[in-house]
Design a protein around this motif. Structure first.
Motif, PDB file in Angstrom:
ATOM      1  N   LYS A 146       0.822  -1.196   0.000  1.00 49.90           N
ATOM      2  CA  LYS A 146       0.000   0.000   0.000  1.00 49.90           C
ATOM      3  C   LYS A 146       0.865   1.258   0.000  1.00 49.90           C
ATOM      4  N   GLN A 147       0.487   2.217  -0.825  1.00 55.17           N
ATOM      5  CA  GLN A 147       1.186   3.493  -0.890  1.00 55.17           C
ATOM      6  C   GLN A 147       0.202   4.543  -1.381  1.00 55.17           C
ATOM      7  N   VAL A 148       0.618   5.800  -1.370  1.00 56.49           N
ATOM      8  CA  VAL A 148      -0.244   6.851  -1.885  1.00 56.49           C
ATOM      9  C   VAL A 148      -0.504   6.588  -3.370  1.00 56.49           C
ATOM     10  N   GLN A 149      -1.775   6.545  -3.732  1.00 50.88           N
ATOM     11  CA  GLN A 149      -2.145   6.151  -5.089  1.00 50.88           C
ATOM     12  C   GLN A 149      -3.099   7.162  -5.694  1.00 50.88           C
ATOM     13  N   PRO A 150      -2.815   7.671  -6.906  1.00 46.10           N
ATOM     14  CA  PRO A 150      -3.744   8.606  -7.549  1.00 46.10           C
ATOM     15  C   PRO A 150      -5.005   7.901  -8.039  1.00 46.10           C
ATOM     16  N   PHE A 151      -6.091   8.629  -8.020  1.00 51.51           N
ATOM     17  CA  PHE A 151      -7.382   8.128  -8.495  1.00 51.51           C
ATOM     18  C   PHE A 151      -8.083   9.303  -9.171  1.00 51.51           C
ATOM     19  N   VAL A 152      -8.195   9.250 -10.491  1.00 52.78           N
ATOM     20  CA  VAL A 152      -8.741  10.368 -11.261  1.00 52.78           C
ATOM     21  C   VAL A 152     -10.066   9.930 -11.880  1.00 52.78           C
ATOM     22  N   LEU A 153     -11.132  10.620 -11.508  1.00 53.93           N
ATOM     23  CA  LEU A 153     -12.483  10.228 -11.896  1.00 53.93           C
ATOM     24  C   LEU A 153     -13.171  11.366 -12.640  1.00 53.93           C
ATOM     25  N   ASN A 154     -13.767  11.039 -13.768  1.00 49.04           N
ATOM     26  CA  ASN A 154     -14.567  12.018 -14.506  1.00 49.04           C
ATOM     27  C   ASN A 154     -16.006  11.921 -13.999  1.00 49.04           C
ATOM     28  N   HIS A 155     -16.323  12.703 -12.978  1.00 50.23           N
ATOM     29  CA  HIS A 155     -17.644  12.632 -12.341  1.00 50.23           C
ATOM     30  C   HIS A 155     -18.706  13.189 -13.292  1.00 50.23           C
ATOM     31  N   PRO A 156     -19.871  12.525 -13.397  1.00 48.94           N
ATOM     32  CA  PRO A 156     -20.886  12.990 -14.358  1.00 48.94           C
ATOM     33  C   PRO A 156     -21.415  14.389 -14.080  1.00 48.94           C
ATOM     34  N   ASP A 157     -21.375  14.847 -12.844  1.00 49.49           N
ATOM     35  CA  ASP A 157     -21.884  16.169 -12.499  1.00 49.49           C
ATOM     36  C   ASP A 157     -20.776  17.191 -12.248  1.00 49.49           C
ATOM     37  N   LEU A 158     -19.666  16.744 -11.674  1.00 51.63           N
ATOM     38  CA  LEU A 158     -18.614  17.677 -11.256  1.00 51.63           C
ATOM     39  C   LEU A 158     -17.433  17.724 -12.209  1.00 51.63           C
ATOM     40  N   GLY A 159     -17.408  16.839 -13.180  1.00 58.96           N
ATOM     41  CA  GLY A 159     -16.280  16.800 -14.106  1.00 58.96           C
ATOM     42  C   GLY A 159     -15.088  16.070 -13.496  1.00 58.96           C
ATOM     43  N   PRO A 160     -13.897  16.254 -14.044  1.00 56.90           N
ATOM     44  CA  PRO A 160     -12.710  15.531 -13.553  1.00 56.90           C
ATOM     45  C   PRO A 160     -12.394  15.864 -12.096  1.00 56.90           C
ATOM     46  N   LEU A 161     -12.224  14.813 -11.301  1.00 55.68           N
ATOM     47  CA  LEU A 161     -11.836  14.939  -9.899  1.00 55.68           C
ATOM     48  C   LEU A 161     -10.560  14.141  -9.690  1.00 55.68           C
ATOM     49  N   SER A 162      -9.535  14.776  -9.165  1.00 58.89           N
ATOM     50  CA  SER A 162      -8.246  14.107  -8.949  1.00 58.89           C
ATOM     51  C   SER A 162      -8.006  13.926  -7.455  1.00 58.89           C
ATOM     52  N   PHE A 163      -7.930  12.669  -7.037  1.00 54.78           N
ATOM     53  CA  PHE A 163      -7.700  12.337  -5.633  1.00 54.78           C
ATOM     54  C   PHE A 163      -6.352  11.634  -5.489  1.00 54.78           C
ATOM     55  N   GLU A 164      -5.831  11.650  -4.270  1.00 54.38           N
ATOM     56  CA  GLU A 164      -4.774  10.728  -3.890  1.00 54.38           C
ATOM     57  C   GLU A 164      -5.295   9.938  -2.703  1.00 54.38           C
ATOM     58  N   ILE A 165      -5.137   8.616  -2.794  1.00 54.51           N
ATOM     59  CA  ILE A 165      -5.660   7.730  -1.753  1.00 54.51           C
ATOM     60  C   ILE A 165      -4.563   7.492  -0.724  1.00 54.51           C
ATOM     61  N   ASN A 166      -4.820   7.915   0.498  1.00 52.02           N
ATOM     62  CA  ASN A 166      -3.926   7.634   1.620  1.00 52.02           C
ATOM     63  C   ASN A 166      -4.545   6.535   2.466  1.00 52.02           C
ATOM     64  N   THR A 167      -3.741   5.544   2.824  1.00 53.60           N
ATOM     65  CA  THR A 167      -4.238   4.378   3.548  1.00 53.60           C
ATOM     66  C   THR A 167      -3.648   4.324   4.945  1.00 53.60           C
ATOM     67  N   PHE A 168      -4.522   4.105   5.927  1.00 52.65           N
ATOM     68  CA  PHE A 168      -4.105   3.955   7.317  1.00 52.65           C
ATOM     69  C   PHE A 168      -4.458   2.530   7.746  1.00 52.65           C
ATOM     70  N   ALA A 169      -3.433   1.741   8.053  1.00 53.26           N
ATOM     71  CA  ALA A 169      -3.636   0.315   8.310  1.00 53.26           C
ATOM     72  C   ALA A 169      -3.709   0.019   9.808  1.00 53.26           C
ATOM     73  N   HIS A 170      -4.114  -1.233  10.087  1.00 56.17           N
ATOM     74  CA  HIS A 170      -4.175  -1.746  11.465  1.00 56.17           C
ATOM     75  C   HIS A 170      -4.978  -0.796  12.365  1.00 56.17           C
ATOM     76  N   ILE A 171      -6.206  -0.533  11.963  1.00 54.68           N
ATOM     77  CA  ILE A 171      -7.049   0.385  12.715  1.00 54.68           C
ATOM     78  C   ILE A 171      -7.370  -0.207  14.092  1.00 54.68           C
ATOM     79  N   ASN A 172      -7.001   0.514  15.137  1.00 61.15           N
ATOM     80  CA  ASN A 172      -7.237   0.070  16.519  1.00 61.15           C
ATOM     81  C   ASN A 172      -6.724  -1.350  16.751  1.00 61.15           C
ATOM     82  N   GLY A 173      -5.582  -1.663  16.139  1.00 55.80           N
ATOM     83  CA  GLY A 173      -4.982  -2.975  16.341  1.00 55.80           C
ATOM     84  C   GLY A 173      -5.565  -4.082  15.487  1.00 55.80           C
ATOM     85  N   ASN A 174      -6.547  -3.769  14.649  1.00 54.72           N
ATOM     86  CA  ASN A 174      -7.174  -4.783  13.793  1.00 54.72           C
ATOM     87  C   ASN A 174      -6.376  -4.908  12.496  1.00 54.72           C
TER      88      ASN A 174
END
Length: 279
Positions: free
Chosen positions: A223-251
């Motif tokens: 897992k690493q920071v990963q881009p996610f680019v979506l052409n939303h039908p109402d808002l147009g292109p949206l560019s995200f970066e996905i940040n992941t936080f693992a082992h939530i509360n020890g799980n």
């Protein structure tokens, strides 16, 4: 244990076959080649192990390997850091949880839902099978409506390959699909004794030629920071970066993915304006 040895052997074979003699400084080699990639004896020579022993390792036989030997093999095969971590885990030099028993649906603490509800941007809680366990309001509205299909629609890997909306709207689909398949491959290697992964991969491979090809490549990623680019039908292109936080509360089976707007793309401004209009 047998499954883990087989996974290790299959992975080593896939990495060996992708290399050419010139990649490791071999000219000429061992005569005419009828199959692609390095030969087992070449890898064995570079790693300073016997050809017989390395052959047994690829065949999934019960052979003991020291950490030093596995590191030599990793160098011989020019493995990336993620790939080296993968084989070290499979060889027994890492923490592999034993999930041989059927996986139970993890119980989410009520506070976790409250936390992701407070986030401005899409956030989901996902398990190691890439199943969406919890989400905030923005996730199905801005990413894709996984609530339409309460079974397979809530599996991220299944959706990226089988949801027509995502295939059409994700502008970096090929990159994200390859990343998703490699993450699932890595999880498979880390989850000894859990038959779900191979069954899921076989089912998805039958439905998606793109996934089948990626799965057969044996590529793995952490897992690493990963881009996610979506052409939303109402808002147009949206560019995200996905940040992941693992082992939530020890799980160990749970992690949080937050889709944050990528700076300089206008995405944050679009989402802020949309939030003002949304009741």
């Amino acid at each position: 244990m047998m499954q883990t040895r087989n996974l290790l052997g299959e992975f080593l074979k896939s990495r060996r076959e992708r290399l050419q003699p010139a990649d490791v400084g071999i000219s000429g080699g061992y005569g005419r080649r009828r199959t692609p990639g390095l030969r087992r004896e070449e890898v064995a020579e570079i790693a300073n192990v016997s050809t017989t022993w390395y052959t047994w390792l690829e065949q999934g036989r019960d052979v003991a390997a020291s950490r030093e030997v596995m590191e030599n093999i990793a160098r011989a095969l020019l493995l990336s850091p993620d790939e080296k971590l993968h084989i070290m885990r499979l060889a027994g030099f890492g923490d592999l949880p034993d999930w041989s028993a059927p996986a139970a649906v993890p119980k989410l603490e009520p506070g976790l839902q409250k936390i992701i509800d407070q986030l401005r941007y899409p956030a989901i809680l996902v398990n190691r099978r890439t199943e969406i366990m919890a989400w905030n309001r923005q996730a199905p509205r801005l990413l894709y409506d996984f609530l339409e299909d309460p079974v397979m629609g809530r599996n991220m890997v299944w959706s990226i390959f089988m949801n027509p909306y995502l295939q059409e709207r994700v502008l970096n689909w090929e990159e994200f699909a390859a990343y998703s398949a490699a993450i699932l491959r890595a999880y498979n290697g880390q989850s000894k004794g859990d038959p779900w992964y191979e069954a899921f991969a076989q089912k998805l491979s039958e439905e998606s030629a793109e996934f089948a090809a990626l799965w057969d490549s044996h590529d793995v990623r952490e897992k690493q920071v990963q881009p996610f680019v979506l052409n939303h039908p109402d808002l147009g292109p949206l560019s995200f970066e996905i940040n992941t936080f693992a082992h939530i509360n020890g799980n160990e089976d749970l992690h949080c993915c937050v889709y944050s707007p990528l700076a300089g793309t206008g995405t944050e401004e679009k989402l802020d304006l949309d939030a003002q209009k949304t009741p």
